[in-house]
Write an enzyme that holds these catalytic residues in place. Structure first.
Site, short mmCIF file in Angstrom:
data_model
loop_
_atom_site.label_atom_id
_atom_site.label_comp_id
_atom_site.label_asym_id
_atom_site.label_seq_id
_atom_site.Cartn_x
_atom_site.Cartn_y
_atom_site.Cartn_z
CG ASP A 180 -8.50 55.76 0.25
OD1 ASP A 180 -9.65 55.93 0.68
OD2 ASP A 180 -7.49 55.82 0.96
CB CYS A 181 -12.48 53.58 1.02
SG CYS A 181 -12.81 55.17 1.76
CB CYS A 240 -14.07 58.30 -0.60
SG CYS A 240 -12.67 57.81 0.40
CB CYS A 269 -13.81 54.86 14.04
SG CYS A 269 -13.76 55.14 12.28
CB CYS A 325 -13.17 52.74 9.30
SG CYS A 325 -12.91 54.42 9.85
CG ASP A 333 -35.99 29.90 -23.43
OD1 ASP A 333 -37.14 29.49 -23.66
OD2 ASP A 333 -35.18 30.24 -24.33
CB THR A 355 -35.07 27.72 -28.20
OG1 THR A 355 -36.11 26.77 -28.36
CG2 THR A 355 -34.33 27.92 -29.51
CG ASP A 362 -10.38 52.67 13.56
OD1 ASP A 362 -11.54 52.27 13.40
OD2 ASP A 362 -9.85 53.53 12.84
#
Length: 800
Positions: A78-79, A82, A456, A458, A500, A502, A781
């Site tokens: 879920d992140c 992971c 932490c 996170c 560029d 053309t 946190d």
């Protein structure tokens, strides 16, 4: 290129593996007899002798023997942390070359030597970390909603998140029943379990207050079970400093200090926090997964176009080029296809971001994933299975996750030593004050435990990937395909943009801009178009198109002949017509000062002048030029307002380039060969980051060498392969949006990092001052992680 080998025949896995293609290019570069080497997604092409073929075949065979590819669908992420934990664990295994996870598609792709490690061993590592696995074909491009509901992760792993129990995980908890394992594998189920036992403990403590510590201890131990199991998994695979480890240490420490109620509450709040994080992270992933749900699994194939022939359903992956399919209103195209009916009314908003339905005329190509509106429409398939527009978009999104932004790589390195360092600091906080200053042990151990939770990383770890993923998803929905956060970050610091000419600044299709006739203008155009209709030269096509736009009926021509590079000659209605360059008709033009003056004026404007003669007498001239796009001048002005220097790099003659540059208001370097463009980019780089925009094969080297290469969507496959960004709508006006997108993404990342570090800094101070307890540490946190994720989600709604 004079020779080529198809990957489909020798090494099919290289088609979907950019690492393999790079290894092939590196191995073949410099080998005798191989020059002008080019490795695309489909083929290896080279100029040189045919004898080099056997050498290339041998290299491909050697690489194929030690590079086995296997992919799975991973449940439980879920992140981005992971995904990172799985990558790290897999890459530690002997024999693994690379392990890459597409967080958007939940796909793990591995490249390994089958002689040293097996697919079963890799599966064991992933399952050992608490994730579920399914064969890639089960999910394919569309991840089922059912799997997403069942897949949950507790809140990171390697860098600070815990994870669910896999339904078939039995190594660590073999005695658990299936029902209990299912409960422990759901985030909100764990919240309900911990909350329920905490409520029971509260009630029992009111009835028997003398046993309250026992009741709260039992509640805490039950809430700690899934966290403790994840801790064991992490430690087993060498990941010692995740949030689950910190939470386990803090909870056990609180119990030893007699703070059973606090330990129970801390665990309950932590489980609530991880469930909220899961919801926020899934929301961030939705932006990308919406694209993955566009391609239908079935197609309606029409065996032939004979009257009365009915369609029948077939799997979409079985479609081949030139198959005829029909799509009903409300259904999406399963492949790219040429419109066979008079018109198709399509909603392409999910692919290009354009909200207004698009009318595709018969003969135009419609994109896979487009929604058919109003009427049943037939299409002739124009893309191979697995290589339609939608497949390429999805593939680019997957590859984009391999290209981390420099700031993301810094955060990864920082977090790898940050958590261990903070654990040492917490240990010193617990030990030094009591030993040196005779402070109370329990007070400073409590502070140390609080410090552990606050430290932490996170929020810090997800601050970059959350913003980048959201930005890539929003860009993809608007038809801007960006190959990773690195391109976004570099783009935000761009100082100059080279173009560029053309097909990039111009339409790429020459057209007649001026007509000067000594007689009947329509008659002259008619005769010129009749002679030019048999030619495929772009200038001839421009003359014919001019006649068709004026609804002129073009007559037939006889005795047609061509003088290469000079003129086309033929007879029309008994008249001898010649259409050619001003050099070829120089003497005829010299006899008419008015025409000669006009021709000179047009040439100075960078236009190509074509003279028309009827029965060997000059009749008039046509001025032809590849005109700039209608939006070019406005876009260039907008880019200058954003602080970018703009320059055009073109192979056209200096006069043509200078005229266009003056019209659009940008500096020009003309008459350049492809290698000259590389030198010009190096020169521009002395002033800062250089962005190159192009569309052709000759632009590919410059797109690759520039800090960021941007390919126009109507460009060649080679240009799209070499570029870092592709504009699927082929619109110049997307360029300022890209610059703003890059800057908005970096601003969001800086906000996230400041938010994560700022909150931690504040609570670290309040903890040492005794103002913050374990409860607030968990709230701080989790709150920081959720705030960072929600801030990143703003990029999904933001269209710069």
């Amino acid at each position: 290129m004079s020779h080529s080998l198809s990957f489909a025949d020798y090494m099919p896995e290289a088609e979907n593996c950019s690492d393999c293609r790079k290894k092939i290019f590196d191995r073949l570069t410099g080998l005798p007899g191989i020059v002008e080497l080019e490795v695309t997604r489909k083929v290896v092409a080279w100029a040189g002798g045919e004898e080099s073929r056997s050498v290339i075949e041998q290299v491909l065979a050697e690489l194929k023997a030690v590079h086995h590819h296997r992919s799975w669908i991973v449940g439980g992420m879920d992140c981005p942390s992971c995904a990172k934990s799985i990558e790290k664990a897999i890459e530690r295994a002997s024999g693994v070359h690379t392990a890459r996870i597409s967080y958007a598609r939940e796909r793990l792709s591995t490249d390994f030597d089958p002689a040293l490690v097996s697919a079963q061993q890799l599966e064991g590592i992933v399952k050992g970390l608490g994730y579920s696995l399914a064969n890639d074909h089960v999910s394919d491009a569309n991840a089922s909603d059912e799997k997403k509901r069942k897949s949950s992760c507790c809140s990171g792993q390697a860098e600070g998140h815990s994870h669910e129990l896999s339904a078939n995980e039995t190594e660590i908890a073999p005695g658990l029943t299936d029902r209990l394992r299912n409960i422990l594998g759901q985030s909100w189920s764990k919240v309900a379990l911990a909350g329920g036992f905490l409520a029971i403990a509260v009630v029992l403590s009111q009835i028997w207050p003398e046993n309250s510590r026992v009741f709260y201890s039992v509640s805490a131990l039950i809430g700690m079970v899934p966290i403790f199991i994840n801790t064991l998994r992490s430690v087993r695979y060498g990941q010692y400093f995740g949030i689950q480890t910190l939470m386990t240490v803090a909870a056990i420490g609180a119990l030893f200090l007699g703070e059973a109620l606090e330990a129970s509450m801390v665990l309950f709040l932590f489980l609530i926090g991880e469930a909220l994080e899961q919801r926020a992270a899934n929301k961030a992933r939705e932006g990308v997964t919406l694209l993955l749900e566009l391609q239908p699994k079935k197609a309606r194939l029409i065996p032939d176009l004979m009257p009365g022939t009915h369609s029948h359903e077939v799997p979409a992956e079985t479609l081949s080029i030139d198959d005829v399919i029909e799509v009903r209103p409300g259904e999406r195209l399963p492949a790219d296809g040429v419109v066979l009916d008079q018109m198709a009314i399509l909603d392409e908003s999910a692919l290009t971001g354009e909200s207004i339905p698009r009318n595709r005329e018969g003969g135009e190509v419609a994109l896979a994933g487009a929604l058919v509106l109003e009427r049943l429409t037939r299409f002739r398939v124009s893309s191979e299975a697995g290589d339609n527009t939608l497949d390429r978009i999805i593939r680019l999104i997957e590859e984009s996750e391999e290209h981390k932004a420099p700031v993301a790589r810094f955060i990864d390195r920082f977090s790898s030593w940050y958590t261990p360092a903070m654990m040492i600091v917490a240990l010193l906080v617990a030990v030094l004050p009591p030993l040196l200053f005779d402070e109370i042990w329990s007070v400073w151990i409590y502070k140390a435990l609080t410090l552990l939770i606050i430290s932490c990383p996170c929020a810090l770890v997800i601050s970059v990937p959350a913003a980048v993923t959201s930005s890539l998803a929003a860009s993809a929905r608007n038809g801007l395909l960006i190959k990773g956060g690195a391109a976004l970050e570099i783009l935000s610091r761009a100082k100059s943009m080279a173009f560029d000419k053309t097909g990039t600044l111009t339409e790429g299709k020459p057209r007649v801009t001026d007509v000067v006739s000594l007689g009947d203008e329509m008659e002259m155009i008619t005769l010129a178009a009749a002679v030019e209709r048999g030619s495929s030269h772009p200038l001839a096509t421009a003359v014919v198109t001019c006649a068709e736009q004026k609804s002129i009926i073009i007559p037939s021509v006889s005795n047609a002949q061509s003088i290469t590079g000079k003129a086309a000659i033929g007879e029309v209605h008994g008249q001898r017509i010649a259409v050619g360059s001003t050099d070829y008709f120089a003497e005829d033009l010299a006899r008419n000062s008015e025409l000669a003056s006009k021709a000179k004026e047009f040439l100075e404007q960078g236009k190509t002048v074509v003279a028309v003669c009827v029965d060997e007498k000059i009749s008039g001239i046509l001025a032809i030029r590849d005109e700039p796009r209608d939006t070019a001048a406005r876009v260039l002005t907008e880019l200058k307002d954003l602080g970018l220097e703009t320059v055009m790099l073109t192979g056209d003659n200096p006069k043509t380039g200078a005229a266009l540059g003056q019209q659009l208001g940008l500096s020009v370097k003309a008459g350049l060969m492809p290698q000259d463009k590389l030198s010009e980019i190096e020169s521009l780089r002395q002033s800062g980051i250089v962005v190159m925009v192009g569309d052709g094969i000759n632009d590919a080297p410059a797109l690759k060498v520039a800090d960021v290469g941007i390919a126009m969507g109507g460009g060649t496959d080679v240009a799209l392969e070499a570029a870092d960004i592709a504009l699927m709508q082929n619109r110049l006006e997307d360029l300022p949006s890209l610059i703003r997108r890059g800057r908005a993404t970096m601003a969001n990342i800086h906000q996230n990092v400041a938010l994560a570090l700022g909150l931690k800094g504040v609570f670290l101070v309040t903890t040492l001052l005794g103002m913050t307890g374990l409860w607030m540490a968990v709230v701080a946190d989790t709150g920081a992680t959720v705030l960072v994720t929600l801030n990143a989600l703003r990029l999904l709604r933001n269209r710069p």
